[in-house]
Scaffold this motif. Structure first.
Motif, PDB file in Angstrom:
ATOM      1  N   ARG A 145      -1.572  27.327   7.018  1.00 17.26           N
ATOM      2  CA  ARG A 145      -2.974  27.252   7.410  1.00 17.26           C
ATOM      3  C   ARG A 145      -3.203  28.088   8.667  1.00 17.26           C
ATOM      4  O   ARG A 145      -2.412  28.027   9.614  1.00 17.26           O
TER       5      ARG A 145
ATOM      6  N   ASP B 244      -4.604  28.994  12.149  1.00 19.44           N
ATOM      7  CA  ASP B 244      -5.028  28.204  13.302  1.00 19.44           C
ATOM      8  C   ASP B 244      -4.937  29.094  14.529  1.00 19.44           C
ATOM      9  O   ASP B 244      -4.416  30.214  14.484  1.00 19.44           O
TER      10      ASP B 244
ATOM     11  N   PRO C 256     -11.027  27.865   3.838  1.00 19.30           N
ATOM     12  CA  PRO C 256     -11.119  26.390   3.876  1.00 19.30           C
ATOM     13  C   PRO C 256     -12.565  25.967   3.710  1.00 19.30           C
ATOM     14  O   PRO C 256     -13.266  25.669   4.674  1.00 19.30           O
TER      15      PRO C 256
ATOM     16  N   VAL D 233       2.223  23.554   6.382  1.00 18.39           N
ATOM     17  CA  VAL D 233       1.679  22.253   5.988  1.00 18.39           C
ATOM     18  C   VAL D 233       2.586  21.713   4.884  1.00 18.39           C
ATOM     19  O   VAL D 233       2.352  21.914   3.694  1.00 18.39           O
TER      20      VAL D 233
ATOM     21  N   GLU E 131      -4.351  29.013   3.669  1.00 16.69           N
ATOM     22  CA  GLU E 131      -5.741  28.592   3.801  1.00 16.69           C
ATOM     23  C   GLU E 131      -6.304  29.157   5.094  1.00 16.69           C
ATOM     24  O   GLU E 131      -5.799  28.867   6.182  1.00 16.69           O
ATOM     25  N   GLY E 132      -7.356  29.958   4.962  1.00 15.33           N
ATOM     26  CA  GLY E 132      -7.956  30.562   6.134  1.00 15.33           C
ATOM     27  C   GLY E 132      -8.747  31.799   5.757  1.00 15.33           C
ATOM     28  O   GLY E 132      -8.736  32.248   4.614  1.00 15.33           O
TER      29      GLY E 132
END
Length: 619
Positions: free
Chosen positions: A492, A494, A448, A82, A98-99
């Motif tokens: 992040r 995903d 998050p 990001v 983030e996660g």
């Protein structure tokens, strides 16, 4: 609206009489409930040893097997960069991810296996109001799982609230911590160490859990941190003024902590009353306990002024008489300012250990308290109305104490915090590097959680704090700040970049074949693919990345040739040859980037002839 639960009432009565027989179990709906261990109850009511299951020392709880499975279960996820949230993306060696930290710890297993020097975590304390957010069911399809759980966050992860009514139970908390600690151990370097902060509610359980996951023989210490500056007089029993920090090394037999700097108070005791050219000294006792002394240490001593002394009862001289004469000739004996005092030995400041061993009590005067921590956070982050300000952040001085004990300014030590919170650990690393010129690197992981268009989420707070801390230490360092790494790569969690292309012939219409060719999801960028490749190959996620245009193709060069990647939809033969001539360690292409199987085979042949040592893959 129901009659009393007599079973619960009976359990409560037994708990008053025999508290050791109360345990936990899971009912038919998966809820944790109080229960009675009948084997232990029979023993309490018997005057002889009751035969039962073979006993052995262990920590056990409902859900432990599922927690162990959760640590080992594979996941189909990736980390996506990001850039817009990052600082100095192309050059920094720091990471903010983030996660869910369980997912992140799994994805870091190869890239950072045995590379982390220090782990500090400040997990939920299980006080009755903490939120546990984690996946706990890997046996169902995703759709079924979401329907069953009934409450999910934006990433589709279950949100479990540990409300006061269930806060008395330890099982949920242990099941959350167990797989994370198991995976964290793999990341510790052979000379690495983990510090875990905890409160009274789970201090004992955490100690047992760390004994199991880290090894009881790797226990180093339990530190008591005085966290409160002004105790609350409103407490009805005891005012809690401390937290615990359990410390475990990867290999305690080989781990030694660094020394802390000597204090001004320690050095103040050393003076130079006789202007000795060897510098400051302190007078120490010239006698020792007589228990292990030899006969040669008992004698009458005559001073230069003619005074005679013998050791006090139960004591002996520290040195034999010949050695005393040598010390006297070397001007290492002090008889007081008037020369008539009992002899003492001059110990010079240059001869003592140039540092102090850490103790297990850390007062707030040395490492800060929670009020300091909150002021630090407010100074870094501009909170607006509606934002949630952390009530119990950790002060940076507390983390810097750990950095001083477990890391070195002369090496690029990796510091990991997978309960990142408000970003205190990153702030502390930046401050410490600015002070001693170190090159420590941080990896922060944060769920998050908690943000929307009106207020900051926890990751937003942490990122803003790191940016603010970077500006502050850089400004304070002046020109030297140009050499500080104050950035971070924001990543992040995903789902995988790869599309689900598995279809049975009966489920695939001939006219839709063209749509099923691409194995990469349509919303993923070439840089997304690059980071998944870094993970798959076990490369560090902070390696330098440059982008070049090679014969009209976009090419990523990682760490000067550790990896070269081209994910264009059409890779030219000239670009393939150029990449091969650079002889990278690894080369990767998008499978659909080759016009045909023949072109792909030709690419492999080019590398066999030009760069046979290169590991070539297509995704």
């Amino acid at each position: 609206m129901t009659s009393p639960d007599l079973t619960d009432a009976n359990i409560d009565k037994l708990a008053e009489l025999f508290p050791t027989v109360v345990t936990e179990s899971v009912d038919a709906d998966g809820n944790v409930r109080k229960a009675i261990d009948f084997d232990l109850l029979r023993q309490e009511l018997s005057d002889h040893v009751v035969e039962g299951p073979q006993e052995h020392y262990q920590l056990d709880w409902p859900g432990k097997r599922a927690a162990a499975f959760a640590a080992n279960a594979p996941i189909a996820k990736t980390l996506r960069p990001v850039r817009e949230e990052s600082v100095d993306f192309d050059s920094t060696k720091n990471l903010f991810i983030e996660g869910d930290n369980l997912d992140v710890l799994k994805m870091l297993q190869e890239s950072y296996l045995g590379k982390v020097k220090l782990i500090f975590i400040d997990p939920p304390y299980n006080t009755g109001s903490d939120r546990f957010v984690y996946e706990d069911d890997f046996a169902e399809e995703a759709e079924e799982y979401l329907r069953r759980s009934g409450q999910v966050n934006d990433l589709g992860e279950r949100v479990r609230s540990n409300i006061e009514s269930s806060g008395r139970f330890h099982s949920d908390w242990l099941s959350m911590m167990y797989p994370r600690l198991k995976l964290a151990r793999n990341l510790l370097a052979p000379n690495g160490v983990i510090f875990v902060s905890i409160g009274d509610a789970e201090a004992a359980s955490l100690k047992h859990l760390l004994d199991e996951t880290m090894g009881a023989n790797n226990f180093v210490a339990t530190v008591v941190w005085q966290k409160v500056y002004s105790p609350m007089n409103s407490a009805t029993q005891f005012a809690s003024v401390h937290d615990y920090i359990h410390v475990y090394a990867r290999n305690a037999a080989d781990w030694t902590s660094n020394l802390l700097p000597r204090t001004d108070a320690q050095d103040a005791a050393y003076k130079n009353l006789d202007s000795d050219p060897r510098g400051r000294w302190k007078a120490v006792d010239a006698t020792a306990a007589s228990g292990h002394a030899t006969q040669s240490q008992f004698y009458e001593l005559t001073t230069p002024a003619g005074n005679r002394f013998t050791p006090p009862p139960g004591r002996a001289w520290l040195y034999t008489e010949p050695r005393y004469q040598e010390m006297l000739a070397d001007d290492r004996v002090w008889f007081g300012s008037d020369g008539n005092g009992r002899p003492a030995i001059k110990r010079f400041l240059t001869e003592v250990k140039q540092g102090r061993v850490a103790q297990t009590f850390w007062p707030y005067t040395e490492v800060g308290h929670t009020q300091d921590a909150k002021k630090e956070l407010l100074a870094r982050v501009a909170f607006s109305e509606g934002d949630t300000v952390f009530d119990t952040p950790k002060p940076t001085h507390l983390i810097r104490r750990m950095l001083a004990l477990a890391t070195s300014a002369s090496s690029a030590d990796v510091v990991l915090d997978f309960f990142g919170g408000s970003g205190t650990t990153a702030d502390a690393v930046l401050q410490q590097n600015a002070e001693d010129g170190g090159a420590r690197r941080f990896i922060l992981v944060q769920l998050p959680d908690g943000g929307d268009d009106q207020k900051k989420g926890i990751p937003d707070v942490a990122r803003e704090r790191i940016r603010s801390a970077g500006r502050a230490v850089s400004d304070a360092a002046g020109l030297t700040g140009q050499g500080l790494d104050i950035g971070f790569r924001a990543l992040r969690v995903d789902s995988s970049n790869m599309a689900d292309v598995l279809r049975t012939p009966d489920d695939t219409a001939q006219l839709l074949l063209d749509e099923l060719e691409a194995s990469v999801k349509i919303d993923r960028t070439n840089e997304d693919l690059l980071f998944q490749v870094l993970l798959d190959w076990g490369l560090e996620l902070t390696m330098s990345i440059s982008v070049e245009l090679v014969h009209e193709n976009e090419v990523y060069v990682v760490e000067g040739g550790a990896l070269i990647a081209c994910f264009d939809d059409l890779v030219s033969a000239e670009a393939v040859l150029d990449i091969a001539k650079r002889q990278p360690i690894r080369a990767v292409f998008r499978d659909s980037g080759f016009e045909s199987d023949a072109v792909r085979i030709n690419t492999e042949q080019v590398f066999r002839e030009v760069s046979p040592a290169t590991d070539v893959k297509a995704i």
